[in-house]
Design a protein around this motif. Structure first.
Motif, short mmCIF file in Angstrom:
data_model
loop_
_atom_site.label_atom_id
_atom_site.label_comp_id
_atom_site.label_asym_id
_atom_site.label_seq_id
_atom_site.Cartn_x
_atom_site.Cartn_y
_atom_site.Cartn_z
N ALA A 212 32.27 -5.97 50.56
CA ALA A 212 32.95 -6.84 51.52
C ALA A 212 32.60 -8.30 51.27
CB ALA A 212 32.57 -6.43 52.94
N ALA A 213 31.33 -8.58 50.99
CA ALA A 213 30.92 -9.95 50.72
C ALA A 213 31.62 -10.49 49.48
CB ALA A 213 29.41 -10.03 50.54
N ASP A 214 31.73 -9.66 48.46
CA ASP A 214 32.36 -10.08 47.20
C ASP A 214 33.86 -10.35 47.38
OD1 ASP A 214 29.93 -9.79 45.94
OD2 ASP A 214 30.38 -7.82 45.09
N ARG A 215 34.49 -9.61 48.29
CA ARG A 215 35.94 -9.69 48.45
C ARG A 215 36.36 -10.56 49.63
NH1 ARG A 215 37.61 -3.68 49.06
NH2 ARG A 215 39.67 -4.64 49.31
N GLY A 216 35.41 -11.14 50.33
CA GLY A 216 35.75 -11.99 51.46
C GLY A 216 36.18 -11.24 52.70
N ILE A 217 35.83 -9.96 52.79
CA ILE A 217 36.12 -9.16 53.98
C ILE A 217 35.09 -9.51 55.05
CG2 ILE A 217 36.21 -6.79 54.90
CD1 ILE A 217 37.08 -5.91 52.08
N PRO A 218 35.50 -9.69 56.30
CA PRO A 218 34.54 -10.09 57.34
C PRO A 218 33.44 -9.04 57.57
CG PRO A 218 36.66 -9.52 58.33
CD PRO A 218 36.87 -9.59 56.85
N ILE A 219 32.25 -9.52 57.81
CA ILE A 219 31.07 -8.68 58.03
C ILE A 219 30.37 -9.16 59.29
CG2 ILE A 219 28.89 -7.82 57.03
CD1 ILE A 219 29.94 -8.91 54.30
N LEU A 220 29.85 -8.23 60.08
CA LEU A 220 29.06 -8.57 61.25
C LEU A 220 27.70 -7.91 61.15
CD1 LEU A 220 28.89 -9.93 64.06
CD2 LEU A 220 29.65 -7.74 65.03
N ALA A 221 26.64 -8.72 61.23
CA ALA A 221 25.28 -8.19 61.23
C ALA A 221 24.91 -7.71 62.63
CB ALA A 221 24.29 -9.26 60.77
N LEU A 222 24.18 -6.59 62.67
CA LEU A 222 23.69 -6.02 63.92
C LEU A 222 22.20 -5.74 63.77
CD1 LEU A 222 26.56 -3.41 64.44
CD2 LEU A 222 26.37 -5.64 65.56
N GLU A 223 21.45 -5.92 64.83
CA GLU A 223 20.01 -5.70 64.76
C GLU A 223 19.67 -4.23 65.01
OE1 GLU A 223 17.43 -6.49 68.09
OE2 GLU A 223 19.06 -7.59 69.06
#
Length: 305
Positions: free
Chosen positions: A15-26
């Motif tokens: 996703a990071a490589d392709r520009g797909i949105p990512i959401l971090a969760l704790e």
């Protein structure tokens, strides 16, 4: 190339490589914040909620000493059910690595690892802040100075009302951490939608939040944009109940000599017990709202190209 010292899940890296949105969760919400089995249910529901918004979830924790950005379902289940998971702030990560510990990452550790993996948005429940006895103890969460060094967007419901909210707001200003309220200038107090303290700026949409983040980046400002997202008023603790229970909790803590790192768990446990579990329901409602908003912000940031 994956940064050394951590593991990024293939889905997150793709996703990071392709520009797909990512959401971090704790992960501390399910290793230390909620009782079993509700902790696992909430963790998996959060991932499903993010995916339903077209965003890739990146739940962050430590497994066998290795920080993982994008825990698998099996790893989430493992951290949710083991009694051996420790609570890990940023300073604890090297020790956890050397001792091969399992652990849930706090806001400070999660934010740092998310940034290392190239994730730009992170949703949590409540931030750490300045404690009520800080003028004597200097007790302040590591969340604040760490976030002052990371150009993320972090969504929270403010800081827990057991903390010193006005002093926390002063520290946020000193650390040059931009704070905006989501459709409000009332700063939330986690369990309650309005802590009684105001902030200067409100934002009306995920697109506007993304625009603020883009302007920060263009100016080269390296600190986190904090989005204060209040819990829905219908889901908050009633203000009278909140104030009454918190007052008794603070008095009991003082009478029993509770201090230092024991204070927060004492007060949170007291709130849970004396509200008949209603504070836990608010905790879950807060998290759901922040996860949903965080996913929308991640999509808006990705849409900027």
């Amino acid at each position: 190339m994956t940064p050394s010292g951590l593991r990024i899940a293939d889905e997150v890296q793709d996703a990071a490589d392709r520009g797909i949105p990512i959401l971090a969760l704790e992960s501390t919400i399910f290793t230390h914040g909620l009782p079993r089995p509700r902790n696992l249910e909430v963790a998996l529901e959060a991932e499903d909620r993010v995916r339903a918004a077209g965003v890739v979830p990146a739940t962050i924790g430590v497994v066998d000493g290795t920080p993982v950005v994008g825990l698998s379902r099996a790893e989430i289940e493992r951290l949710s059910t083991t009694d051996e998971a420790v609570k890990l702030s940023l300073r604890d990560l090297p020790v956890a690595a050397a001792k091969r510990l399992d652990g849930g990452t706090t806001v400070a550790a999660t934010a740092y690892l998310a940034h290392r993996a190239g994730v730009r948005v992170f949703s949590t429940g409540g931030l750490g802040g300045v404690h009520r006895d800080a003028p004597q103890t200097f007790d302040e969460s590591a969340d604040l100075p760490v976030l002052a060094t990371l150009p993320l967007v972090v969504v929270s419901a403010g800081v827990k009302s057991i903390l010193d909210i006005p002093l926390t707001l002063e520290r946020l200003e000193t650390l040059s951490l931009t704070v905006v309220g989501y459709r409000t200038t009332d700063y939330p107090g986690f369990y309650i939608a309005d802590s009684g303290f105001d902030i200067e700026y409100s934002v009306d949409s995920p697109a506007e939040i993304a625009a603020v983040a883009a302007a920060r980046d263009a100016l080269g400002i390296p600190s986190t944009l904090l989005v204060a997202n209040p819990v829905d008023a219908a889901a908050q603790l009633p203000a009278e109940l909140h104030d009454e229970v918190l007052g008794r909790a603070l008095a009991d803590a003082a009478a029993q000599g509770v201090s230092g790192h024991d204070t927060t768990p004492f007060l949170l446990d007291y709130m849970q017990r004396e509200t008949g579990g209603r504070s836990l329901d608010v905790n879950v409602a807060v998290y759901r709202g922040n996860v949903s908003l965080g996913a929308e912000i991640a999509a808006a940031l990705a849409g900027q190209g």
